[in-house]
Design an enzyme around this catalytic site. Structure first.
Site, PDB file in Angstrom:
ATOM      1  N   ARG A 180       9.198  76.741  10.509  1.00  0.00           N
ATOM      2  CA  ARG A 180       7.788  76.980  10.290  1.00  0.00           C
ATOM      3  C   ARG A 180       7.276  76.129   9.119  1.00  0.00           C
ATOM      4  NH1 ARG A 180       8.778  79.209  14.281  1.00  0.00           N
ATOM      5  NH2 ARG A 180       8.215  81.314  15.050  1.00  0.00           N
ATOM      6  N   SER A 236      -5.666  80.418  13.163  1.00  0.00           N
ATOM      7  CA  SER A 236      -4.207  80.388  12.996  1.00  0.00           C
ATOM      8  C   SER A 236      -3.580  79.363  13.925  1.00  0.00           C
ATOM      9  CB  SER A 236      -3.641  81.788  13.309  1.00  0.00           C
ATOM     10  OG  SER A 236      -2.238  81.744  13.440  1.00  0.00           O
ATOM     11  N   ASP A 253     -15.026  94.789   2.710  1.00  0.00           N
ATOM     12  CA  ASP A 253     -13.662  95.070   3.173  1.00  0.00           C
ATOM     13  C   ASP A 253     -13.570  96.564   3.505  1.00  0.00           C
ATOM     14  OD1 ASP A 253     -10.654  93.409   2.381  1.00  0.00           O
ATOM     15  OD2 ASP A 253     -10.724  95.401   3.308  1.00  0.00           O
ATOM     16  N   ASN A 254     -12.922  96.908   4.621  1.00  0.00           N
ATOM     17  CA  ASN A 254     -12.809  98.347   4.956  1.00  0.00           C
ATOM     18  C   ASN A 254     -11.502  98.949   4.412  1.00  0.00           C
ATOM     19  OD1 ASN A 254     -10.795  97.401   6.583  1.00  0.00           O
ATOM     20  ND2 ASN A 254     -11.705  98.055   8.536  1.00  0.00           N
ATOM     21  N   SER A 311      -5.599  96.756   2.909  1.00  0.00           N
ATOM     22  CA  SER A 311      -5.607  96.278   1.529  1.00  0.00           C
ATOM     23  C   SER A 311      -5.751  97.493   0.606  1.00  0.00           C
ATOM     24  CB  SER A 311      -6.763  95.296   1.317  1.00  0.00           C
ATOM     25  OG  SER A 311      -6.689  94.811  -0.017  1.00  0.00           O
ATOM     26  N   ASN A 363       1.929  78.991   8.065  1.00  0.00           N
ATOM     27  CA  ASN A 363       2.443  80.276   7.579  1.00  0.00           C
ATOM     28  C   ASN A 363       2.110  80.523   6.107  1.00  0.00           C
ATOM     29  OD1 ASN A 363       3.855  79.813  10.169  1.00  0.00           O
ATOM     30  ND2 ASN A 363       4.908  81.727   9.588  1.00  0.00           N
ATOM     31  N   LEU A 404       8.359  87.084   7.307  1.00  0.00           N
ATOM     32  CA  LEU A 404       9.629  86.719   6.673  1.00  0.00           C
ATOM     33  C   LEU A 404       9.617  86.866   5.158  1.00  0.00           C
ATOM     34  CD1 LEU A 404      12.497  85.520   6.958  1.00  0.00           C
ATOM     35  CD2 LEU A 404      11.458  83.243   6.738  1.00  0.00           C
ATOM     36  N   TYR A 438      -3.170  89.201  19.386  1.00  0.00           N
ATOM     37  CA  TYR A 438      -3.669  88.731  18.070  1.00  0.00           C
ATOM     38  C   TYR A 438      -4.017  87.240  18.166  1.00  0.00           C
ATOM     39  CZ  TYR A 438      -3.340  86.356  13.636  1.00  0.00           C
ATOM     40  OH  TYR A 438      -3.586  85.509  12.586  1.00  0.00           O
ATOM     41  N   LYS A 481      -7.803  84.937  18.079  1.00  0.00           N
ATOM     42  CA  LYS A 481      -8.149  83.750  17.268  1.00  0.00           C
ATOM     43  C   LYS A 481      -8.672  82.642  18.183  1.00  0.00           C
ATOM     44  CE  LYS A 481      -7.190  85.362  13.260  1.00  0.00           C
ATOM     45  NZ  LYS A 481      -8.315  85.670  12.346  1.00  0.00           N
TER      46      LYS A 481
HETATM   47  C1  WQD Z   1       8.593  83.440  10.489  1.00  0.00           C
HETATM   48  C2  WQD Z   1      10.013  83.204  10.966  1.00  0.00           C
HETATM   49  C3  WQD Z   1      10.824  84.843  12.536  1.00  0.00           C
HETATM   50  C4  WQD Z   1      10.885  88.226   9.790  1.00  0.00           C
HETATM   51  C5  WQD Z   1       3.038  85.082  12.241  1.00  0.00           C
HETATM   52  C6  WQD Z   1       1.742  84.922  12.989  1.00  0.00           C
HETATM   53  C7  WQD Z   1       0.845  83.973  12.241  1.00  0.00           C
HETATM   54  C8  WQD Z   1       0.639  84.512  10.861  1.00  0.00           C
HETATM   55  C9  WQD Z   1       1.989  84.564  10.152  1.00  0.00           C
HETATM   56  C10 WQD Z   1      -1.172  86.045  10.505  1.00  0.00           C
HETATM   57  C11 WQD Z   1      10.187  83.461  12.461  1.00  0.00           C
HETATM   58  C12 WQD Z   1      11.629  84.873  11.237  1.00  0.00           C
HETATM   59  C13 WQD Z   1      10.701  86.965  10.324  1.00  0.00           C
HETATM   60  C14 WQD Z   1      12.206  88.752   9.631  1.00  0.00           C
HETATM   61  C15 WQD Z   1      13.082  86.715  10.540  1.00  0.00           C
HETATM   62  N1  WQD Z   1       0.051  85.787  10.919  1.00  0.00           N
HETATM   63  N2  WQD Z   1      11.802  86.227  10.686  1.00  0.00           N
HETATM   64  N3  WQD Z   1      13.259  87.955  10.015  1.00  0.00           N
HETATM   65  O1  WQD Z   1       5.828  84.796  13.348  1.00  0.00           O
HETATM   66  O2  WQD Z   1       5.754  82.447  12.331  1.00  0.00           O
HETATM   67  O3  WQD Z   1       3.723  83.868  12.242  1.00  0.00           O
HETATM   68  O4  WQD Z   1       2.804  85.487  10.914  1.00  0.00           O
HETATM   69  O5  WQD Z   1      -1.958  85.332   9.966  1.00  0.00           O
HETATM   70  O6  WQD Z   1      -0.400  83.890  12.895  1.00  0.00           O
HETATM   71  O7  WQD Z   1       2.008  84.348  14.248  1.00  0.00           O
HETATM   72  O8  WQD Z   1       5.674  84.448  10.829  1.00  0.00           O
HETATM   73  O9  WQD Z   1       6.892  85.398   8.931  1.00  0.00           O
HETATM   74  O10 WQD Z   1       6.749  86.749  11.079  1.00  0.00           O
HETATM   75  O11 WQD Z   1       8.204  84.724  10.984  1.00  0.00           O
HETATM   76  O12 WQD Z   1      14.050  86.028  10.886  1.00  0.00           O
HETATM   77  O13 WQD Z   1      12.432  89.887   9.151  1.00  0.00           O
HETATM   78  O14 WQD Z   1      10.873  84.116  10.306  1.00  0.00           O
HETATM   79  O15 WQD Z   1      11.692  84.981  13.655  1.00  0.00           O
HETATM   80  O16 WQD Z   1      11.126  82.524  12.956  1.00  0.00           O
HETATM   81  P1  WQD Z   1       5.335  83.872  12.295  1.00  0.00           P
HETATM   82  P2  WQD Z   1       6.870  85.424  10.412  1.00  0.00           P
END
Ligand code: WQD
Length: 338
Positions: A232, A125, A31-32, A36, A180, A201, A150, A154
């Site tokens: 999600r 993903s 890990d770099n 983390s 998610n 989120l 990103y 993948k």
């Molecule tokens: C989830 C939902 C936002 C933040 C991404 C990548 C996926 C993986 C996980 C890496 C969405 C909403 C979010 C906030 C919000 N990444 N939201 N307020 O975009 O589904 O997936 O992250 O492995 O590959 O695509 O995840 O958690 O960013 O968003 O309302 O402050 O929550 O609009 O609907 P996402 P997320």
């Protein structure tokens, strides 16, 4: 049996290292530490009472990677997590993402070929599906033009592995398409460590819950869903970690049906942003301050997994639900400095 875990101090990587150690595997972590912290290694040891070997270097360092494989002759599997993963950042810095996520994958595969190593697990993903036309999303759903560099890394990564597997019959690979990932180890010794303002989120919610953030902005409430917010498939990181061990054992025990396989890793259940807020409030018994704001560019409306293939072929099924995952995320957040 010795397993190399790249990005093994990251969020999903560290939980997978714990699962591997608990199943008796010997683990080497590269890990770099770009996303983390060395404290994660202490957390892994506290949980497992084992100290996996840790090497801090960047997989872009061609000579260092080659020297590693010269020195470490008895690796029998590779689980490759190391990659940049911030969707928004990838839009601003696409070349950094293609260099970091693609070049390193090619280098790793070249080294595996040189040593006739097989058993390769790739962290992919559900983002490769974009906004799927059909829900739930199965593995044969069309892979679309990704919404971000990103997501494209993948998709390209999977194509690279597939093409390599086609011409190297002894090489066996599985791509795991996460939905998610959320939550933390139940001991709260390891969990999600977002650097700076969380983009995802759940960490934003838990930081709002402890007062680090003032309120959550809900990105869009006018989507064509029941409550207007995006849906999600939130999967507990402990379930994800278990899936990696099951996938590795599928390859090690030659149970794979072809030398390149893909599995969706989700619960099969979709939850809206407002569902998550309500569940968080139930778990924590406290109100979560939030406001409804405009949509976030690039967000898809709805995604949740069709889990039949993972359940039947891989022999893995998610055991935890949203409440379990949020409870573990909250316990972890409460241990973090404010
Ligand atoms: C989830 C939902 C936002 C933040 C991404 C990548 C996926 C993986 C996980 C890496 C969405 C909403 C979010 C906030 C919000 N990444 N939201 N307020 O975009 O589904 O997936 O992250 O492995 O590959 O695509 O995840 O958690 O960013 O968003 O309302 O402050 O929550 O609009 O609907 P996402 P997320």
């Amino acid at each position: 049996m010795k397993i190399l875990v790249t990005g093994g101090l990251g969020f999903i990587g560290s939980h997978t290292v714990v699962a591997l150690l608990n199943k008796g595997y010997e683990v080497i972590i590269i890990d770099n530490l770009s996303n983390s912290n060395i404290s994660v290694l202490e957390g892994i040891t506290k949980i497992t009472n084992k100290s996996p070997e840790f090497l801090k270097f960047d997989l872009k360092d061609k000579n260092r990677v080659s020297d590693f494989f010269d020195e470490c002759q008895d690796i029998e599997g590779v689980i490759h997590f190391a990659a940049s993963k911030a969707v928004g950042e990838s839009v601003e810095k696409p070349l950094l993402y293609y260099e970091n996520n693609i070049n390193t994958l090619v280098l790793l595969l070249q080294e595996m070929r040189r040593r006739e190593l097989s058993n390769f697990i790739f962290s992919s993903s559900c983002t490769v599906y974009g906004q799927a036309d059909e829900l739930p999303i199965s593995e044969d759903a069309p892979v679309k033009k990704a919404e971000s560099p990103y997501g494209n890394t993948k998709k390209i990564g999977e194509d690279i592995i597939n093409d390599f597997a086609k011409t190297n019959a002894s090489f066996k690979a599985i791509a795991l398409r996460y939905f998610n990932p959320i939550g933390a180890h139940p001991t709260a010794e390891i969990g999600e460590l977002p650097i700076g303002t969380p983009q995802n989120l759940i960490p934003y919610i838990t930081q709002t819950g402890t007062g680090i953030r003032k309120e959550l902005s809900v990105y869009g409430s006018d989507y064509p869903t029941e409550d207007g917010t995006c849906i999600r498939d939130y999967i507990h990181v402990m379930d994800l970690a278990e899936a990696h061990v099951v996938a590795l054992e599928r390859l090690v025990n030659n149970k794979n049906k072809s030398n390149y396989e893909v599995f969706n890793l989700g619960t099969g259940k979709g939850n809206s942003v407002l569902d998550v807020i309500t569940t968080f409030e139930k778990v924590t018994q406290q109100k979560l301050p939030y406001k409804l704001v405009d949509r976030r560019e690039g967000d898809i409306v709805e995604a949740y997994a069709e889990t039949t293939k993972a359940n039947s072929d891989l022999g893995w099924k998610a055991r935890f639900n949203l409440e379990d995952a949020l409870r573990s995320a909250w316990k972890w957040q409460q241990k973090q400095p404010k």
